[in-house]
Design a protein around this motif. Sequence first.
Motif, PDB file in Angstrom:
ATOM      1  N   CYS A 222      80.356  80.296 -11.128  1.00 62.84           N
ATOM      2  CA  CYS A 222      79.961  79.847 -12.462  1.00 62.84           C
ATOM      3  C   CYS A 222      79.379  78.440 -12.349  1.00 62.84           C
ATOM      4  N   PRO A 223      78.189  78.195 -12.898  1.00 57.13           N
ATOM      5  CA  PRO A 223      77.590  76.863 -12.801  1.00 57.13           C
ATOM      6  C   PRO A 223      78.320  75.791 -13.605  1.00 57.13           C
ATOM      7  N   GLY A 224      79.094  76.189 -14.604  1.00 49.80           N
ATOM      8  CA  GLY A 224      79.799  75.210 -15.429  1.00 49.80           C
ATOM      9  C   GLY A 224      81.100  74.739 -14.813  1.00 49.80           C
TER      10      GLY A 224
ATOM     11  N   ASP B  56      73.511  82.528 -22.630  1.00 49.92           N
ATOM     12  CA  ASP B  56      72.426  81.763 -23.247  1.00 49.92           C
ATOM     13  C   ASP B  56      72.971  80.662 -24.155  1.00 49.92           C
TER      14      ASP B  56
ATOM     15  N   TYR C 216      76.112  78.899 -23.201  1.00 47.48           N
ATOM     16  CA  TYR C 216      76.907  78.025 -22.346  1.00 47.48           C
ATOM     17  C   TYR C 216      76.260  77.969 -20.969  1.00 47.48           C
ATOM     18  N   ASN C 217      76.581  76.957 -20.222  1.00 52.14           N
ATOM     19  CA  ASN C 217      76.171  76.859 -18.829  1.00 52.14           C
ATOM     20  C   ASN C 217      77.205  77.643 -18.024  1.00 52.14           C
TER      21      ASN C 217
ATOM     22  N   HIS D  62      81.546  73.828 -19.822  1.00 56.22           N
ATOM     23  CA  HIS D  62      80.322  74.605 -19.600  1.00 56.22           C
ATOM     24  C   HIS D  62      79.142  73.984 -20.343  1.00 56.22           C
ATOM     25  N   SER D  63      79.104  72.658 -20.356  1.00 52.66           N
ATOM     26  CA  SER D  63      77.982  71.917 -20.926  1.00 52.66           C
ATOM     27  C   SER D  63      76.857  71.839 -19.907  1.00 52.66           C
ATOM     28  N   GLY D  64      75.724  71.348 -20.380  1.00 52.94           N
ATOM     29  CA  GLY D  64      74.573  71.218 -19.495  1.00 52.94           C
ATOM     30  C   GLY D  64      73.608  72.370 -19.698  1.00 52.94           C
ATOM     31  N   ASN D  65      72.538  72.361 -18.951  1.00 52.52           N
ATOM     32  CA  ASN D  65      71.517  73.390 -19.037  1.00 52.52           C
ATOM     33  C   ASN D  65      70.984  73.476 -20.464  1.00 52.52           C
ATOM     34  N   ARG D  66      71.132  74.594 -21.151  1.00 55.97           N
ATOM     35  CA  ARG D  66      70.583  74.762 -22.505  1.00 55.97           C
ATOM     36  C   ARG D  66      71.609  74.521 -23.613  1.00 55.97           C
ATOM     37  N   VAL D  67      72.773  74.032 -23.270  1.00 53.52           N
ATOM     38  CA  VAL D  67      73.832  73.818 -24.259  1.00 53.52           C
ATOM     39  C   VAL D  67      73.428  72.684 -25.193  1.00 53.52           C
TER      40      VAL D  67
END
Length: 165
Positions: free
Chosen positions: A7-9, A23, A25-26, A63-68
């Motif tokens: 998991c990236p988060g 889509d 959460y990260n 799971h922040s970051g990316n599109r969050v």
Amino acid sequence: MVNNKTCPGCGVMLPNKNLEFSDQYNASGECIQLYHELSANFIMSPDVTFRTQHAVDAYGAQHSGNRVKNIRTAFSLIGLYLAVEREYTGRQVQHAHMELAKRNIKWSSFILPIRPYALSVADVLNIVEVKRNEMLMEWSKNVWDTWENYHEWTRNICKSYLKHF
């Protein structure tokens, strides 16, 4: 040989089920599936304190970051602060979130923590049910501690916008 997906988060490694990445959460699809399972578990157990809110905030910050969206990260950090440092129930945190939602605040972006998380949603879900609330709060504390660079920011936001909380 088991094919795992990280998991990236949160960094948890789970068996790869070829699920799509979230889509909102990260997060890997496998991790978000565990989060939904935990949420369903809490919702099915009557609880006036609404501990589900703590899971929402721990997962959201982790799971922040990316599109969050920035508001999700801000609300998650505020919720964790209120739960961990101020010992608010999930219901009290939910009311604080509703109070903040009435204001027109432009939330800035966040720099993700570099330090890895020690716990994840999998740890909370995989523990025996009688210890799940305790593990939920350990997870919340771990996520809050990992975001240490935003502790003062979070306290100041609460002091400025949540005066009667």
